[in-house]
Design a protein around this motif. Structure first.
Motif, PDB file in Angstrom:
ATOM      1  N   UNK A  56      32.183  33.799  44.657  1.00  0.00           N
ATOM      2  CA  UNK A  56      31.276  34.809  44.259  1.00  0.00           C
ATOM      3  C   UNK A  56      31.290  35.455  45.702  1.00  0.00           C
ATOM      4  N   UNK A  57      30.930  35.357  47.058  1.00  0.00           N
ATOM      5  CA  UNK A  57      30.923  35.466  48.222  1.00  0.00           C
ATOM      6  C   UNK A  57      31.663  36.682  48.609  1.00  0.00           C
ATOM      7  N   UNK A  58      33.355  36.166  48.510  1.00  0.00           N
ATOM      8  CA  UNK A  58      34.865  37.462  48.993  1.00  0.00           C
ATOM      9  C   UNK A  58      34.098  38.427  47.675  1.00  0.00           C
ATOM     10  N   UNK A  59      34.482  37.751  46.183  1.00  0.00           N
ATOM     11  CA  UNK A  59      34.144  38.442  45.634  1.00  0.00           C
ATOM     12  C   UNK A  59      33.651  39.290  45.416  1.00  0.00           C
ATOM     13  N   UNK A  60      32.187  39.619  46.314  1.00  0.00           N
ATOM     14  CA  UNK A  60      30.784  40.815  46.492  1.00  0.00           C
ATOM     15  C   UNK A  60      31.840  41.921  47.069  1.00  0.00           C
ATOM     16  N   UNK A  61      32.489  41.794  47.998  1.00  0.00           N
ATOM     17  CA  UNK A  61      33.189  42.441  49.200  1.00  0.00           C
ATOM     18  C   UNK A  61      34.668  42.436  48.312  1.00  0.00           C
ATOM     19  N   UNK A  62      35.144  42.175  47.425  1.00  0.00           N
ATOM     20  CA  UNK A  62      36.371  42.965  46.801  1.00  0.00           C
ATOM     21  C   UNK A  62      36.208  44.327  46.121  1.00  0.00           C
ATOM     22  N   UNK A  63      35.017  43.723  45.621  1.00  0.00           N
ATOM     23  CA  UNK A  63      34.236  44.836  44.242  1.00  0.00           C
ATOM     24  C   UNK A  63      33.435  45.534  44.883  1.00  0.00           C
ATOM     25  N   UNK A  64      33.067  45.872  46.004  1.00  0.00           N
ATOM     26  CA  UNK A  64      32.463  46.903  46.866  1.00  0.00           C
ATOM     27  C   UNK A  64      33.530  47.549  47.473  1.00  0.00           C
ATOM     28  N   UNK A  65      35.016  46.808  47.782  1.00  0.00           N
ATOM     29  CA  UNK A  65      36.031  47.638  48.840  1.00  0.00           C
ATOM     30  C   UNK A  65      36.121  48.427  47.347  1.00  0.00           C
ATOM     31  N   UNK A  66      37.159  47.605  46.816  1.00  0.00           N
ATOM     32  CA  UNK A  66      38.104  48.042  45.493  1.00  0.00           C
ATOM     33  C   UNK A  66      37.861  49.087  44.441  1.00  0.00           C
ATOM     34  N   UNK A  67      36.624  47.528  44.004  1.00  0.00           N
ATOM     35  CA  UNK A  67      35.747  48.076  42.246  1.00  0.00           C
ATOM     36  C   UNK A  67      36.808  47.720  41.038  1.00  0.00           C
ATOM     37  N   UNK A  68      35.366  47.365  41.282  1.00  0.00           N
ATOM     38  CA  UNK A  68      36.027  46.642  39.031  1.00  0.00           C
ATOM     39  C   UNK A  68      37.159  46.664  38.339  1.00  0.00           C
ATOM     40  N   UNK A  69      37.495  48.003  38.502  1.00  0.00           N
ATOM     41  CA  UNK A  69      38.768  48.355  37.972  1.00  0.00           C
ATOM     42  C   UNK A  69      40.338  47.878  38.089  1.00  0.00           C
ATOM     43  N   UNK A  70      40.237  47.484  39.237  1.00  0.00           N
ATOM     44  CA  UNK A  70      41.215  46.564  39.395  1.00  0.00           C
ATOM     45  C   UNK A  70      41.393  45.135  39.776  1.00  0.00           C
ATOM     46  N   UNK A  71      40.309  45.291  40.262  1.00  0.00           N
ATOM     47  CA  UNK A  71      39.197  43.078  40.966  1.00  0.00           C
ATOM     48  C   UNK A  71      40.201  42.440  39.553  1.00  0.00           C
ATOM     49  N   UNK A  72      38.777  43.304  38.743  1.00  0.00           N
ATOM     50  CA  UNK A  72      38.518  42.217  37.466  1.00  0.00           C
ATOM     51  C   UNK A  72      39.422  41.829  36.721  1.00  0.00           C
ATOM     52  N   UNK A  73      41.317  43.296  35.961  1.00  0.00           N
ATOM     53  CA  UNK A  73      42.028  42.809  35.974  1.00  0.00           C
ATOM     54  C   UNK A  73      42.558  41.558  36.529  1.00  0.00           C
ATOM     55  N   UNK A  74      43.146  41.965  38.357  1.00  0.00           N
ATOM     56  CA  UNK A  74      43.920  40.808  39.034  1.00  0.00           C
ATOM     57  C   UNK A  74      43.001  39.465  38.832  1.00  0.00           C
ATOM     58  N   UNK A  75      42.393  39.528  38.532  1.00  0.00           N
ATOM     59  CA  UNK A  75      41.711  37.651  38.425  1.00  0.00           C
ATOM     60  C   UNK A  75      41.827  36.930  37.362  1.00  0.00           C
ATOM     61  N   UNK A  76      41.591  38.743  36.352  1.00  0.00           N
ATOM     62  CA  UNK A  76      42.080  38.049  34.847  1.00  0.00           C
ATOM     63  C   UNK A  76      43.346  37.563  34.781  1.00  0.00           C
ATOM     64  N   UNK A  77      44.123  37.701  35.284  1.00  0.00           N
ATOM     65  CA  UNK A  77      45.367  37.345  35.477  1.00  0.00           C
ATOM     66  C   UNK A  77      46.076  35.864  35.990  1.00  0.00           C
ATOM     67  N   UNK A  78      44.683  35.602  37.275  1.00  0.00           N
ATOM     68  CA  UNK A  78      45.114  34.662  37.869  1.00  0.00           C
ATOM     69  C   UNK A  78      44.809  33.338  36.145  1.00  0.00           C
ATOM     70  N   UNK A  79      43.417  33.617  35.280  1.00  0.00           N
ATOM     71  CA  UNK A  79      42.942  33.168  34.986  1.00  0.00           C
ATOM     72  C   UNK A  79      43.624  33.027  33.345  1.00  0.00           C
TER      73      UNK A  79
END
Length: 378
Positions: A56-79
């Motif tokens: 959760x904490x590193x996720x917040x930094x990633x969302x602030x830096x790169x935005x949900x358009x890139x971060x959310x799909x990337x993590x969904x691929x991990x899922x």
């Protein structure tokens, strides 16, 4: 475009809710096929929340830096990878690894959506966010009777392999179909670090966080495993268990949708206390064997735990809202991990009565510590 943003992020959260809830219906099959005891089953299922909380904490930094358009799909691929590992797992360690990967991958489903909505729907953020949670929670409905029927048709392994393909498709749609911000709106820069000590030093916020641990933790630990496993323990069929989980999850959707309105009208603290007490009554009825009213109360009033996040926003200054709500969310998700695992240990050693009684005692303790907040004005 705004409607597409809402739909696709809600679809991602729908999948997250489905995966977190699926083991409740599949617990008997997992135990039989891989020889899992209650403690192993509880630990493996709870790994979703441990992994979810850990990022959760590193996720917040990633969302602030790169935005949900890139971060959310990337993590969904991990899922999706986790779903494949889970579906092919020959043993408990591989099964646990798959479950943990699913938790990591789904960690951005809600937070990514909320980040996007804060920019796409600034004037209706609360309404749209509540709608997201309510509609996304219908993933729990799919993980009830429909999942029981799918499991009978293709086996639990087939369900997870098919699910992996669906997750990949949604990730692709998100990446291609949304933007981080509306046209003409610049991407905001983060405010930097600091402030965590101030958040941790807020005693009222810590009372809310402990209530989230007991309330949200119990609600999700039950929904996503133990109310299903308990129904199997009582001798019910897979479809009957699915129907009870459908009641639990269906009433939870209504609870999510109504909780914000009731809190706005009557006060967050009052609604939280009353809903937690009625959830406690549901635990009592569960202990007494009155399953239908128990599942109804646990589902509907358990969903009101989401108000702990609402109250967190009321207890910190604007520049600390992100850290305050993240802290409470960590307690809730971490509590789910601890309680889901703890119930498994208690069931194996002492039985369901002591396990559910422990949840009841913890919730009443959290409510006792929370009561001074009723005297505060929000």
């Amino acid at each position: 475009m705004a409607a597409r943003v809402f739909f696709l992020f809600t679809l991602g959260y729908f999948l997250s809710y489905f995966y977190r809830s699926a083991n409740a219906v599949l617990s008997k099959d997992l135990s039989q096929d891989l020889g899992l005891g209650p403690a192993e089953l509880g630990f493996m299922t709870s790994l979703f929340y441990l992994a979810f909380a850990a990022v959760q904490l590193p996720l917040g930094s990633l969302l602030d830096r790169y935005g949900p358009r890139a971060v959310t799909p990337a993590l969904l691929l991990v899922a999706a990878l986790g779903s494949v590992v889970f579906g092919l797992a020959p043993s408990f360690p591989i099964l646990a690894l798959g479950r943990a990967l699913i938790g990591v991958g789904m960690a951005a489903a809600l937070m990514g959506a909320l980040k996007a909505f804060s920019l796409w729907f600034p004037r209706s953020y609360a309404t749209v966010s509540t709608l997201l949670v309510g509609l996304g929670a219908t993933g729990g409905l799919l993980a009830a009777t429909p999942l029981a029927l799918m499991k009978e048709a293709m086996g639990w392994r087939g369900v997870f392999l098919l699910g992996a393909g669906v997750v990949v498709l949604v990730a692709l749609l998100l990446y291609l179909g949304v933007r981080n911000t509306p046209p003409g709106v610049p991407w905001p820069r983060g405010e930097g670090g600091g402030g965590l000590r101030e958040v941790l030093g807020n005693p009222r916020l810590l009372r809310v966080a402990f209530l989230a641990l007991a309330f949200a933790g119990s609600f999700l630990a039950l929904q996503t495993l133990w109310v299903g496993a308990y129904a199997y323990h009582l001798g019910l069929s897979a479809v009957a268990v699915g129907n009870l989980l459908l009641l639990y999850s269906g009433t939870a959707v209504l609870g999510f949708l109504l909780s914000g309105y009731l809190a706005d009208r009557f006060g967050t603290a009052r609604v939280l206390v009353l809903s937690a007490l009625l959830f406690a009554l549901g635990l009592v009825l569960l202990l007494l064997g009155f399953l239908l009213p128990a599942y109804l109360l646990l589902g509907f009033f358990g969903a009101f735990n989401i108000l702990t996040l609402t109250q967190a926003r009321e207890l910190v200054p604007p520049h600390l809202v992100g850290r305050g709500t993240t802290l409470v969310n960590l307690f809730g998700i971490g509590g789910t991990f601890l309680l889901q695992w703890g119930v498994g240990v208690a069931v194996g050693a002492l039985g369901y009565g002591w396990a559910f009684g422990g949840l009841l005692g913890l919730l009443l303790l959290a409510l006792t510590l929370y009561l001074p907040l009723l005297r505060s004005r929000w």
